[in-house]
Design an enzyme around this catalytic site. Structure first.
Site, PDB file in Angstrom:
ATOM      1  N   SER A  26      20.047 120.074  -4.591  1.00 53.16           N
ATOM      2  CA  SER A  26      18.461 120.096  -4.682  1.00 53.16           C
ATOM      3  C   SER A  26      18.256 121.178  -5.816  1.00 53.16           C
ATOM      4  O   SER A  26      16.940 121.399  -5.927  1.00 53.16           O
ATOM      5  CB  SER A  26      18.287 120.829  -3.241  1.00 53.16           C
ATOM      6  OG  SER A  26      18.804 121.939  -3.064  1.00 53.16           O
ATOM      7  N   ASN A 109      22.086 129.817   4.949  1.00 52.56           N
ATOM      8  CA  ASN A 109      21.225 128.991   5.776  1.00 52.56           C
ATOM      9  C   ASN A 109      20.147 130.139   6.032  1.00 52.56           C
ATOM     10  O   ASN A 109      18.846 129.646   5.939  1.00 52.56           O
ATOM     11  CB  ASN A 109      22.029 128.926   7.214  1.00 52.56           C
ATOM     12  CG  ASN A 109      22.882 127.918   7.257  1.00 52.56           C
ATOM     13  OD1 ASN A 109      23.074 127.162   6.218  1.00 52.56           O
ATOM     14  ND2 ASN A 109      23.843 127.729   8.389  1.00 52.56           N
ATOM     15  N   THR A 154     -26.431 109.333  11.910  1.00 56.41           N
ATOM     16  CA  THR A 154     -25.196 109.196  12.770  1.00 56.41           C
ATOM     17  C   THR A 154     -24.787 107.737  12.658  1.00 56.41           C
ATOM     18  O   THR A 154     -25.792 106.845  12.694  1.00 56.41           O
ATOM     19  CB  THR A 154     -25.578 109.569  14.335  1.00 56.41           C
ATOM     20  OG1 THR A 154     -26.564 108.788  14.692  1.00 56.41           O
ATOM     21  CG2 THR A 154     -25.872 110.868  14.478  1.00 56.41           C
ATOM     22  N   HIS A 155     -23.491 107.184  12.578  1.00 55.15           N
ATOM     23  CA  HIS A 155     -23.094 106.055  12.640  1.00 55.15           C
ATOM     24  C   HIS A 155     -23.713 105.296  11.043  1.00 55.15           C
ATOM     25  O   HIS A 155     -23.959 104.135  11.237  1.00 55.15           O
ATOM     26  CB  HIS A 155     -23.625 104.922  13.859  1.00 55.15           C
ATOM     27  CG  HIS A 155     -23.370 105.576  15.077  1.00 55.15           C
ATOM     28  ND1 HIS A 155     -21.994 105.692  15.558  1.00 55.15           N
ATOM     29  CD2 HIS A 155     -24.174 106.371  15.976  1.00 55.15           C
ATOM     30  CE1 HIS A 155     -21.996 106.023  17.038  1.00 55.15           C
ATOM     31  NE2 HIS A 155     -23.202 106.416  17.034  1.00 55.15           N
ATOM     32  N   LYS A 280     -22.317 102.801 -16.232  1.00 49.93           N
ATOM     33  CA  LYS A 280     -21.709 103.217 -14.836  1.00 49.93           C
ATOM     34  C   LYS A 280     -21.574 104.620 -15.119  1.00 49.93           C
ATOM     35  O   LYS A 280     -20.876 105.312 -15.966  1.00 49.93           O
ATOM     36  CB  LYS A 280     -20.425 102.421 -14.516  1.00 49.93           C
ATOM     37  CG  LYS A 280     -20.403 101.133 -14.242  1.00 49.93           C
ATOM     38  CD  LYS A 280     -21.362 100.884 -12.855  1.00 49.93           C
ATOM     39  CE  LYS A 280     -20.251 101.347 -11.783  1.00 49.93           C
ATOM     40  NZ  LYS A 280     -19.113 100.758 -11.545  1.00 49.93           N
ATOM     41  N   ASN A 282     -19.511 107.005 -12.549  1.00 48.87           N
ATOM     42  CA  ASN A 282     -18.523 106.978 -10.974  1.00 48.87           C
ATOM     43  C   ASN A 282     -17.985 108.330 -10.572  1.00 48.87           C
ATOM     44  O   ASN A 282     -17.816 108.956 -11.240  1.00 48.87           O
ATOM     45  CB  ASN A 282     -17.220 106.021 -11.446  1.00 48.87           C
ATOM     46  CG  ASN A 282     -17.482 104.594 -11.829  1.00 48.87           C
ATOM     47  OD1 ASN A 282     -18.621 103.931 -11.234  1.00 48.87           O
ATOM     48  ND2 ASN A 282     -16.797 104.190 -12.926  1.00 48.87           N
ATOM     49  N   GLU A 287     -13.458 110.706  -5.373  1.00 52.19           N
ATOM     50  CA  GLU A 287     -12.472 109.591  -4.687  1.00 52.19           C
ATOM     51  C   GLU A 287     -11.182 110.049  -4.786  1.00 52.19           C
ATOM     52  O   GLU A 287     -10.580 109.685  -3.566  1.00 52.19           O
ATOM     53  CB  GLU A 287     -13.008 108.209  -5.465  1.00 52.19           C
ATOM     54  CG  GLU A 287     -14.267 107.698  -5.350  1.00 52.19           C
ATOM     55  CD  GLU A 287     -14.487 106.548  -6.199  1.00 52.19           C
ATOM     56  OE1 GLU A 287     -15.389 105.803  -6.069  1.00 52.19           O
ATOM     57  OE2 GLU A 287     -13.683 106.335  -7.348  1.00 52.19           O
ATOM     58  N   TYR A 314      21.849 124.486  11.940  1.00 56.76           N
ATOM     59  CA  TYR A 314      21.769 123.968  10.566  1.00 56.76           C
ATOM     60  C   TYR A 314      22.208 122.521  10.571  1.00 56.76           C
ATOM     61  O   TYR A 314      23.342 122.055  10.993  1.00 56.76           O
ATOM     62  CB  TYR A 314      22.167 124.910   9.657  1.00 56.76           C
ATOM     63  CG  TYR A 314      21.743 124.452   7.983  1.00 56.76           C
ATOM     64  CD1 TYR A 314      20.705 124.854   7.652  1.00 56.76           C
ATOM     65  CD2 TYR A 314      22.690 123.539   7.454  1.00 56.76           C
ATOM     66  CE1 TYR A 314      20.075 124.393   6.348  1.00 56.76           C
ATOM     67  CE2 TYR A 314      21.963 123.223   6.278  1.00 56.76           C
ATOM     68  CZ  TYR A 314      21.036 123.533   5.856  1.00 56.76           C
ATOM     69  OH  TYR A 314      20.650 123.243   4.603  1.00 56.76           O
ATOM     70  N   GLN A 319      17.397 120.243   4.185  1.00 57.06           N
ATOM     71  CA  GLN A 319      17.114 120.371   2.567  1.00 57.06           C
ATOM     72  C   GLN A 319      15.958 119.414   2.189  1.00 57.06           C
ATOM     73  O   GLN A 319      15.137 119.518   1.230  1.00 57.06           O
ATOM     74  CB  GLN A 319      18.178 119.873   2.037  1.00 57.06           C
ATOM     75  CG  GLN A 319      18.207 119.818   0.435  1.00 57.06           C
ATOM     76  CD  GLN A 319      19.700 119.597  -0.470  1.00 57.06           C
ATOM     77  OE1 GLN A 319      20.482 120.314  -0.061  1.00 57.06           O
ATOM     78  NE2 GLN A 319      19.732 118.417  -0.951  1.00 57.06           N
TER      79      GLN A 319
END
Length: 510
Positions: A26, A109, A154-155, A280, A282, A287, A314, A319
């Site tokens: 790692s 550990n 709402t909705h 355009k 955007n 987004e 462990y 990891q």
């Protein structure tokens, strides 16, 4: 970050080769905790010297070697299973076998668990700080628009008029809870596992409280098995980040929709254009902010799945656990910064908002409330206004057909709206009650109730959109914001003090 019970790096020849070495390593991903490991090493060595477990001169040599490793940087480390082994190897290369005493009375550990907490607590403060910035922006924008009427939904259907300030403060209070979750998580992250060794403690006379103090931890994870193996602190932090990402996604979605309707204009810095359609503009950045909720939720789900069902103590699966938390930190912090910038630089079109505020008979509830306050049962008032709204919709549909026919004939047609006028309301009231609307309320009161701005002004209950209620909410938001900022500052100061104290102790040996 495999099980490591104290053997020196020079005694690992049996496990130093083979085709799985790269898969196990790692080291590349451990760059994030390079500084953490150095701090943990220093605190541990200082404690070993103070306890008489390692001679002062050996401790000094180890600490000097760690300075050299730090100066060379993570990229100079030789290949190894992880950054912890690589740093120990680098120390031994500089001073010989005596460098292996650095690892006395600990395991990788407890070492890695400590490093993760050391780094994550800083990340949580960074995340909390960006939420403070967003809240500050929301409060500033709300202050500028306490009387800017806008439609509420709402909705996704027109519901009731509100104000831009009331809308923005709805998110400020949401983000404030996100700040609280991050700070709550910090409190449980900032506990030291160091000294737990592999999971069963150590026979050496270590001082766990001393290493916790040198590293700026507020306390210990006392049970050694819990300290070495638990990763619920990663879960809690990632959950808080994912929850905040959902809040950001809501803000982003609203602004995308409001930009589409012409209610708000995003600054060019937070927009883009089409590669083919030059007209355009955007809302691309928002987004992408919206999508971060999916990334953070994915990190949380992956972390939960990785940790589910692991036996004590462990396991190497761990990891692969913490990268999900750090991925969430990076994406959510960046998204918060972008959202704050977009909100701060956005321009609200007050004319368009005011025109839209009354669409869809959005003041209907206000008229029903007025009748109820005049003594009618609310359900009866609700029925009267609902029937009036239906009649207005029928009239609006007929008017639309008339306009279409007139356009085809080249003539002029009268227009009709979808909001009931006083005559319609009175007619429906007469049909329902057998008496006039104005037997219950005045004409002027109904006219005020039908007006979006007056409707907003009437809603002055705690948390409502009326200017006085919003002013109170702003004051409360600013007070809470200041308190949370003070908490972040205090925690940063405590960590800085601990860092200074550790440097002072190291200097006694080097």
């Amino acid at each position: 970050m495999s099980d490591e019970s104290g053997e020196s790096a020079v005694r690992r020849d049996r496990f130093s080769g083979g085709p799985a070495r790269g898969f196990l390593s790692s080291l590349a991903g451990d760059a994030r905790i390079f500084a953490a490991d150095l701090a943990v090493d220093r605190a541990h060595v200082v404690m070993l010297a103070e306890q008489g477990i390692v001679d002062d001169d050996v401790a000094g040599e180890i600490l000097a070697a760690l300075d050299e490793v730090e100066a060379a940087g993570h990229g100079a480390l030789t290949e190894g299973e992880d950054v912890h082994e690589a740093i120990e190897t680098a120390v031994i290369e500089r001073m010989g076998p005596e460098g292996g005493r650095m690892h006395t009375a600990r395991s990788r550990n407890d070492e890695v668990a400590t490093c993760l907490r050391w780094r994550l607590r800083e990340d949580l403060l960074d995340a909390a700080e960006t939420t403070l910035r967003l809240r500050d922006v929301l409060v500033d924008a709300a202050t500028d628009h306490t009387e800017t009427v806008m439609p509420g939904y709402t909705h996704l259907q027109p519901a009731q008029p509100t104000t831009v300030a009331h809308y923005l403060l709805s998110y400020e209070s949401n983000v404030a809870r996100d700040t609280g979750r991050l700070l709550d998580s910090y409190a449980r992250v900032n506990e030291s596992p160091l000294g737990a060794a592999a999971f069963a403690g150590t026979p050496f006379d270590v001082d766990r409280e001393r290493t916790a103090e040198l590293l700026g931890f507020d306390g210990l994870v006392e049970n050694a098995m819990d300290a070495a193996s638990s990763r619920d602190f990663l879960l809690e932090a990632t959950s808080a980040l994912a929850t905040h990402a959902v809040t950001l996604s809501g803000i982003a979605e609203d602004f995308v929709l409001y930009a589409n309707r012409g209610y708000v204009d995003l600054a060019d810095d937070y927009s883009s254009t089409s590669s083919i359609m030059p007209q355009k503009k955007n809302p691309d950045t928002l987004e992408l902010v919206r999508s971060v909720a999916g990334e953070a939720a994915g990190d949380l789900s992956a972390l939960l799945t990785t940790l589910k069902g692991l036996p004590r103590a462990y396991n190497r699966d761990l990891q692969n656990a913490h990268p999900h938390a750090f991925d969430a930190v990076e994406s959510v912090v960046a998204a918060t910064e972008v959202t704050a910038g977009a909100v701060a630089t956005a321009t609200w079109d007050e004319t368009t908002l005011e025109a839209a505020a009354g669409e869809g008979f959005s003041t209907a509830t206000g008229v029903a409330d007025l009748l109820a306050m005049a003594g009618l049962p609310f359900r009866t008032a609700h029925e009267i206004v609902a029937r009036a709204a239906a009649a207005a919709e029928e009239r609006a549909a007929a008017a639309a057909e008339e306009r279409a026919a007139a356009a085809a004939d080249g003539t002029t047609a009268t227009s009709g709206g979808d909001t009931p006028d006083l005559a319609t309301l009175d007619s429906v009231t007469e049909e329902t009650l057998g008496e006039s609307l104005f037997d219950h309320v005045s004409r002027e009161a109904v006219e005020r109730a039908l007006d979006p701005a007056q409707s907003v002004a009437s809603r002055d209950s705690v948390g409502g959109p009326a200017p006085d209620a919003v002013a109170s909410a702003l004051a409360s938001a600013e007070e809470t914001l200041d308190a949370d900022a003070a908490t972040v500052d205090a925690r940063r100061a405590a960590l800085a003090d601990a860092e200074d104290a550790l440097e002072t102790e190291v200097a006694r040996y080097v």
